[in-house]
Design a protein around this motif. Structure first.
Motif, PDB file in Angstrom:
ATOM      1  N   ASP A 261      33.934  45.928  41.392  1.00 44.17           N
ATOM      2  CA  ASP A 261      34.971  45.524  42.340  1.00 44.17           C
ATOM      3  C   ASP A 261      34.402  44.410  43.216  1.00 44.17           C
TER       4      ASP A 261
ATOM      5  N   LYS B 219      35.494  43.117  45.752  1.00 45.35           N
ATOM      6  CA  LYS B 219      35.753  43.292  47.179  1.00 45.35           C
ATOM      7  C   LYS B 219      34.595  43.961  47.898  1.00 45.35           C
TER       8      LYS B 219
ATOM      9  N   LYS C  79      31.833  39.588  50.450  1.00 46.96           N
ATOM     10  CA  LYS C  79      32.702  38.687  51.197  1.00 46.96           C
ATOM     11  C   LYS C  79      32.722  37.286  50.594  1.00 46.96           C
TER      12      LYS C  79
ATOM     13  N   LYS D  25      40.086  38.644  38.287  1.00 46.59           N
ATOM     14  CA  LYS D  25      39.457  39.347  39.402  1.00 46.59           C
ATOM     15  C   LYS D  25      39.126  38.389  40.544  1.00 46.59           C
TER      16      LYS D  25
ATOM     17  N   ASP E  70      42.246  37.470  42.604  1.00 47.53           N
ATOM     18  CA  ASP E  70      42.617  38.548  43.521  1.00 47.53           C
ATOM     19  C   ASP E  70      41.647  38.633  44.683  1.00 47.53           C
ATOM     20  N   PHE E  71      40.364  38.412  44.393  1.00 48.77           N
ATOM     21  CA  PHE E  71      39.318  38.436  45.426  1.00 48.77           C
ATOM     22  C   PHE E  71      39.589  37.378  46.501  1.00 48.77           C
TER      23      PHE E  71
ATOM     24  N   ARG F 214      42.491  35.703  47.162  1.00 48.59           N
ATOM     25  CA  ARG F 214      43.771  35.885  47.858  1.00 48.59           C
ATOM     26  C   ARG F 214      43.711  36.981  48.920  1.00 48.59           C
ATOM     27  N   THR F 215      42.821  37.947  48.731  1.00 52.63           N
ATOM     28  CA  THR F 215      42.730  39.052  49.695  1.00 52.63           C
ATOM     29  C   THR F 215      41.647  38.828  50.744  1.00 52.63           C
ATOM     30  N   GLY F 216      41.110  37.602  50.836  1.00 54.99           N
ATOM     31  CA  GLY F 216      40.198  37.282  51.929  1.00 54.99           C
ATOM     32  C   GLY F 216      38.799  36.871  51.543  1.00 54.99           C
TER      33      GLY F 216
ATOM     34  N   GLY G 293      45.716  32.023  50.202  1.00 56.64           N
ATOM     35  CA  GLY G 293      46.011  33.350  50.719  1.00 56.64           C
ATOM     36  C   GLY G 293      45.203  33.612  51.977  1.00 56.64           C
ATOM     37  N   LYS G 294      44.497  34.744  51.992  1.00 48.53           N
ATOM     38  CA  LYS G 294      43.647  35.080  53.134  1.00 48.53           C
ATOM     39  C   LYS G 294      42.227  34.561  52.969  1.00 48.53           C
ATOM     40  N   GLY G 295      41.927  33.980  51.805  1.00 46.49           N
ATOM     41  CA  GLY G 295      40.573  33.517  51.525  1.00 46.49           C
ATOM     42  C   GLY G 295      40.477  32.015  51.392  1.00 46.49           C
TER      43      GLY G 295
END
Length: 402
Positions: A211, A213, A216, A233, A236-237, A239-241, A284-286
């Motif tokens: 994973d 996540k 950082k 992967k 997704d990593f 986009r989620t920060g 996104g958030k990243g």
């Protein structure tokens, strides 16, 4: 139908029906030397054994398909770093047998065995031709208790991982993967990280179970292709920060493994134009950071250049342990109330280093024990000094915080 059956034959027949029993598991059987027979229904007994072995396969740990074993685990060798990280990530049981016969090689291997949670540590052995000339070897051979203590402790790493593209070898991008300039990028990078006393995690693009996540930031040294599953992967990593750093800029992983075309699959899935001139793009958030090539970030002596230092400032580093000398490699581990600081000299001359341990900065005076020579000292406000007389000398300090 019951009849006299040779029990050994029934066992081997059952084993034959289990795919990967010996290849993917640490499996062995033991049968008596004499022939043992019994009046049984052979078919039913084989079926019972097959069911038991099949359940054991399902419930036990699978070895990574690409890295099932290890015979060399050198501190200065990229393969040792890769195997060690995979052993930690997968919980893989790996036996260690140093493959060379020099005291220096043994010490480097011993240091890496302490860093990572490996299995069957008593395999680690070395016979010195001249024990008097290599005083640490006798200590290394006899201190199996220390190795067990290190095995139980957790390696403290920065929240940054480096992605190794095994797809380059699988896809035959190069005729020879190991030893070519592309892999040298990774070896030089990790040597530079050692000298900067930064412990980054290392994963491959075949690490499907990992994973992202957990970290950082993710750094990808310049490469051509990455496994499509890992690209999903990574998207997704980010986009989620998460922070994605592409060393080599937008040309990093520009080729599509599925189509064979240069269509920038990572940028495409993240919605970033291939012709972007930006050095950093928010997604996104990243974010995605386009960095210079690795050999622009480090010099020929494995020291960070000005560009390398600038990149480090962007990364979310914790730096719980810092060492004043760039000629000392280090690791930090923890088990319950104990912290362990492992140090190894990379210098050909005597050197003294000052160590700063952030978790102890406000703890006052802390008793410290050197697990190599048994001496004891004190750490004041998170600071400690350590001296080294020869290259590859090892020091291990155990601290107990209040």
């Amino acid at each position: 139908d019951r009849r006299q059956e040779v029990l050994e034959d029934l066992v081997y027949e059952a084993e034959r029906h289990i795919t990967g029993l010996r290849k993917l598991r640490k499996f062995q059987d033991s049968v008596p030397e004499e022939v043992v027979t019994s009046n049984v229904d052979g078919r039913l007994i084989v079926q019972v054994l097959v069911n038991l072995l099949d359940n054991a396969m399902k419930l036990s740990q699978t070895y990574p398909e690409v890295y099932p074993s290890l015979t060399w685990f050198d501190y200065d060798d990229f393969n040792g770093e890769l195997y060690g990280q995979l052993a930690e990530a997968y919980g893989v049981k790996i036996g260690i047998e140093p493959g060379r016969t020099t005291a220096e090689s043994f010490l480097r291997t011993f240091f890496n065995v302490m860093r990572f949670p490996v299995y069957q540590i008593n395999w680690l052995f070395f016979v010195a031709a001249n024990p008097k000339a290599d005083p640490q070897l006798i200590w290394c051979i006899n201190q199996r208790g220390l190795l067990e203590e290190m095995r139980q402790a957790e390696l403290i790493q920065e929240p940054v991982c480096v992605l190794f593209s095994y797809s380059n070898e699988i896809c035959n991008v190069y005729e020879r993967m190991w030893g070519n300039p592309r892999v040298k990028i990774y070896t030089d990078l990790f040597r530079a990280l050692y000298r900067a006393n930064l412990n980054f995690a290392l994963i491959s693009d075949y690490s499907a179970q990992i994973d992202l996540k957990r970290w950082k930031a993710l750094l990808i040294p310049e490469t051509e292709v990455i496994h499509p599953g890992m690209i999903r992967k990574i998207a997704d990593f980010v986009r989620t920060g998460g922070m994605l750093v592409l060393a080599g800029g937008k040309e990093c992983a520009a080729w599509n493994r599925e189509t064979g075309k240069k269509d920038y699959p990572i940028l495409s899935v993240l919605g970033i134009p291939a012709d972007t001139a930006e050095k950093e793009v928010k997604v996104g958030k990243g974010s995605v950071v386009f960095a210079d090539k690795i050999h622009s970030l480090i010099d020929s002596k494995y020291r960070l250049t000005g560009k390398g230092e600038e990149l480090l400032k962007k990364l979310p580093l914790l730096k719980p342990l810092t060492v004043s000398s760039g000629e000392i490699g280090s690791f930090l581990k923890r088990h319950r109330d104990h912290w362990y600081i492992g140090l190894i000299s990379l210098s050909n001359r005597p050197v003294t280093a000052k160590i700063r341990f952030a978790p102890a900065e406000t703890a006052g005076r802390i008793a410290v024990r050197d697990l190599v020579d048994g001496s004891e000292g004190v750490m004041n406000e998170g600071c400690l000094s350590a001296s080294f007389d020869f290259k590859w000398q090892i020091r291990v300090f155990r601290l107990t915080l209040p």
